[in-house]
Design a protein around this motif. Structure first.
Motif, PDB file in Angstrom:
ATOM      1  N   ILE A 296       4.182  17.065 -11.116  1.00  0.00           N
ATOM      2  CA  ILE A 296       4.166  15.738 -10.489  1.00  0.00           C
ATOM      3  C   ILE A 296       4.370  14.695 -11.578  1.00  0.00           C
ATOM      4  CG2 ILE A 296       2.768  14.042  -9.233  1.00  0.00           C
ATOM      5  CD1 ILE A 296       1.275  16.420  -7.963  1.00  0.00           C
ATOM      6  N   GLN A 297       5.402  13.897 -11.434  1.00  0.00           N
ATOM      7  CA  GLN A 297       5.671  12.823 -12.392  1.00  0.00           C
ATOM      8  C   GLN A 297       5.574  11.490 -11.667  1.00  0.00           C
ATOM      9  OE1 GLN A 297       9.352  13.619 -14.416  1.00  0.00           O
ATOM     10  NE2 GLN A 297       8.661  15.604 -15.153  1.00  0.00           N
ATOM     11  N   PHE A 298       4.912  10.537 -12.306  1.00  0.00           N
ATOM     12  CA  PHE A 298       4.728   9.266 -11.599  1.00  0.00           C
ATOM     13  C   PHE A 298       5.803   8.270 -12.019  1.00  0.00           C
ATOM     14  CE2 PHE A 298       2.947   7.066 -15.196  1.00  0.00           C
ATOM     15  CZ  PHE A 298       2.990   5.721 -14.846  1.00  0.00           C
ATOM     16  N   LYS A 299       6.167   7.436 -11.063  1.00  0.00           N
ATOM     17  CA  LYS A 299       7.126   6.357 -11.298  1.00  0.00           C
ATOM     18  C   LYS A 299       6.564   5.086 -10.679  1.00  0.00           C
ATOM     19  CE  LYS A 299      11.034   8.198 -13.076  1.00  0.00           C
ATOM     20  NZ  LYS A 299      11.762   7.631 -14.232  1.00  0.00           N
ATOM     21  N   THR A 300       6.599   4.018 -11.416  1.00  0.00           N
ATOM     22  CA  THR A 300       6.162   2.726 -10.881  1.00  0.00           C
ATOM     23  C   THR A 300       7.312   2.076 -10.121  1.00  0.00           C
ATOM     24  OG1 THR A 300       4.770   2.455 -12.844  1.00  0.00           O
ATOM     25  CG2 THR A 300       5.124   0.512 -11.482  1.00  0.00           C
ATOM     26  N   VAL A 301       7.040   1.601  -8.927  1.00  0.00           N
ATOM     27  CA  VAL A 301       8.045   0.904  -8.116  1.00  0.00           C
ATOM     28  C   VAL A 301       7.564  -0.526  -7.918  1.00  0.00           C
ATOM     29  CG1 VAL A 301       9.282   0.844  -5.920  1.00  0.00           C
ATOM     30  CG2 VAL A 301       8.663   3.057  -6.940  1.00  0.00           C
ATOM     31  N   ARG A 302       8.364  -1.486  -8.343  1.00  0.00           N
ATOM     32  CA  ARG A 302       8.030  -2.909  -8.179  1.00  0.00           C
ATOM     33  C   ARG A 302       9.014  -3.526  -7.193  1.00  0.00           C
ATOM     34  NH1 ARG A 302       7.534  -1.771 -13.709  1.00  0.00           N
ATOM     35  NH2 ARG A 302       5.428  -2.043 -14.532  1.00  0.00           N
ATOM     36  N   LEU A 303       8.522  -3.811  -5.996  1.00  0.00           N
ATOM     37  CA  LEU A 303       9.375  -4.318  -4.925  1.00  0.00           C
ATOM     38  C   LEU A 303       9.409  -5.842  -4.933  1.00  0.00           C
ATOM     39  CD1 LEU A 303       8.121  -2.039  -2.006  1.00  0.00           C
ATOM     40  CD2 LEU A 303      10.145  -1.663  -3.439  1.00  0.00           C
ATOM     41  N   GLU A 304      10.554  -6.389  -4.611  1.00  0.00           N
ATOM     42  CA  GLU A 304      10.683  -7.818  -4.364  1.00  0.00           C
ATOM     43  C   GLU A 304      10.125  -8.109  -2.962  1.00  0.00           C
ATOM     44  OE1 GLU A 304      11.824 -10.291  -6.426  1.00  0.00           O
ATOM     45  OE2 GLU A 304      11.830  -8.756  -7.996  1.00  0.00           O
ATOM     46  N   PRO A 305       9.948  -9.370  -2.585  1.00  0.00           N
ATOM     47  CA  PRO A 305       9.416  -9.682  -1.245  1.00  0.00           C
ATOM     48  C   PRO A 305      10.228  -9.066  -0.106  1.00  0.00           C
ATOM     49  CG  PRO A 305       9.390 -11.640  -2.634  1.00  0.00           C
ATOM     50  CD  PRO A 305      10.121 -10.588  -3.408  1.00  0.00           C
ATOM     51  N   ASN A 306      11.532  -8.818  -0.325  1.00  0.00           N
ATOM     52  CA  ASN A 306      12.375  -8.232   0.726  1.00  0.00           C
ATOM     53  C   ASN A 306      12.228  -6.715   0.821  1.00  0.00           C
ATOM     54  OD1 ASN A 306      13.716  -7.333  -1.533  1.00  0.00           O
ATOM     55  ND2 ASN A 306      15.682  -8.307  -1.050  1.00  0.00           N
ATOM     56  N   GLY A 307      11.347  -6.138   0.010  1.00  0.00           N
ATOM     57  CA  GLY A 307      11.090  -4.699   0.091  1.00  0.00           C
ATOM     58  C   GLY A 307      12.026  -3.834  -0.735  1.00  0.00           C
TER      59      GLY A 307
END
Length: 463
Positions: A296-307
């Motif tokens: 299992i490898q983690f990835k950070t996801v940073r979404l803009e307000p539009n998803g």
């Protein structure tokens, strides 16, 4: 020969440690270089002196022990890893559905494993490989609960008439690996007319790598889930429970809650927060047992307000010599996505940067995800084939154009509009950070990416 006690069996196994297969081989099996099972057969016939068989019972039936001879390798960075998954017994689709876990063919044959590790070294004749260590292995209680869940998922698919849809990505530790010389190696399944690829139970390569680290490097791993929890919930549910109390917090509030210095620019910041949320603060993610064994490898996801994330998701830099010298079925890229589960840790901005230059990130939740087999075999394969074609057929165009007073490199590798899933882009320190291509050309270091719109689609259900 029959071994009456476990001590007698292990004493014999220990005799092989430090010896090469050539030294053990009494029947000259290793002259047949194409014989894949040769090394295991050498140990069976020449060391333990029993006849090679494909019995459904354990090799040492009176002791309930199955023998497995398995390779590890030394990586370029000095670490050790398993060279491959550990293939166990063939799954008889017609029969396995009649049993529960405790009476299954998997459990009857593999309750106790005598693992004999040898070091695989490239360019070395296999008769000169050395047996490094012998271990009598029984599954730890927490692992066994995960393996039971994996077995239930595999057999559940067979009972649903979907044996042809089995994928190793479905499960955590115990896989259903394809087993056969070609795609024509198919067999009947009980609840569907569709023939299914022959498969065997296997312990995933990542699981075997964790055992290599434990028994050969003496490395300790740290658990975040115990057997009692796993009797009640899946690993995914336990992960969700660990993260759920922090949904809606900013990343800064999450850090403060655990006494972690807030440093969003640090590459290790989110990893440090993740280990704290799992209740094992200070543990590096590669030292977390469940992550290590399940890859299992983690990835950070940073979404803009539009998803949608502003940026696509980057992966490793490409070794083009490796990429263009492999067959698809054995390629690094294919195995990368088949063998990896991703833990997406998802944050979202409530405002655009124009609306608020000092905007904050809010935690939305997590998603444990593996890429569907259909995507790997279509869009990911398309990328692999296109890059191979451009390089091997000398169709790659590299040119330099003036932009903003600087010379910028351009190429015709697949861009983000290629197939909606994946593309290539530069990932070097700057334009001078280059690599050699197999055709002699030089290019800025490249890596493969998952499109930001594709990532948005994966995590949309947690918003």
């Amino acid at each position: 020969m029959i071994y009456e006690t476990m001590e007698e069996l292990m004493e014999k196994a220990k005799e092989a440690e430090g010896k090469t297969f050539g030294e053990i081989d009494k029947h000259d099996r290793l002259h047949n270089k194409k014989s894949k099972g040769g090394l295991g057969q050498v140990v069976e016939e020449s060391l333990f002196e029993y006849t090679v068989n494909s019995d459904t019972k354990p090799d040492f039936e009176n002791l309930g022990v199955e023998l497995k001879v398995t390779p590890f390798r030394k990586n370029k960075n000095g670490t050790l890893s398993a060279k491959e998954r550990l293939v166990l017994n063939i799954i008889n689709f017609m029969e396995e559905v009649k049993y529960e876990f405790d009476t299954s063919s998997f459990w009857r044959k593999n309750q106790k494993l005598l693992l004999m590790f040898y070091e695989w070294v490239p360019e070395v004749d296999r008769k000169d490989y050395s047996i490094f260590k012998s271990v009598l292995y029984t599954f730890p209680e927490a692992d066994l609960e995960i393996i039971k869940q994996d077995w239930e998922l595999i057999v559940g698919k067979i009972r649903a008439g979907k044996a042809h849809e089995l994928s190793e990505g479905d499960t955590v530790y115990l896989g259903a690996a394809t087993k056969g010389s070609s795609k024509s190696s198919v067999r009947e399944q009980p609840y569907s007319e569709i023939k299914a690829m022959q498969r065997a139970y296997s312990l995933k390569q990542s699981y075997m790598t964790a055992l290599v680290r434990k028994y050969i490097k003496n490395e300790d791993l740290v658990q975040f889930a115990n057997a009692e929890e796993l009797k009640q919930k899946s690993l995914q549910d336990i992960l969700q429970d660990k993260f759920a109390p922090f949904i809606g917090m900013t990343d800064k509030e999450m850090a403060e809650h655990h006494g972690i210095a807030y440093n969003i620019k640090s590459k290790s910041f989110v990893a440090t927060v993740v280990s704290a949320l799992l209740g094992i603060k200070g543990t590096k993610l590669e030292q977390i047992e469940e992550f290590s064994k399940a890859n299992i490898q983690f990835k950070t996801v940073r979404l803009e307000p539009n998803g949608i994330p502003k940026e696509s998701m980057s992966f490793e830099n490409i070794d083009f010599n490796e990429w263009t010298s492999e067959e698809w079925e054995d390629s690094y890229l294919r195995n990368r996505f088949y063998d990896t589960k991703f833990l997406f840790v998802v944050f979202q901005y409530k405002e655009t940067k124009n609306e608020n230059p000092n905007r904050e990130l809010y935690f939305k939740g997590i998603k444990l995800w593996n890429m569907p087999e259909s995507t790997i075999e279509t869009e990911i394969r398309e990328l692999w084939e296109e890059v191979n074609k451009l390089i091997n057929e000398d169709e790659l165009k590299i040119e330099y154009v003036k932009r903003g007073g600087k010379m910028v490199e351009k190429n015709n590798f697949p861009k983000s509009n290629f197939n909606g899933v994946t593309h290539l882009r530069p990932k070097g320190r700057d334009g001078s950070d280059k690599v050699d291509l197999p055709n002699g050309k030089r290019i800025t270091k490249q890596c493969y990416w998952l499109n930001n719109t594709y990532v948005a689609e994966i995590v949309k259900d947690i918003l």
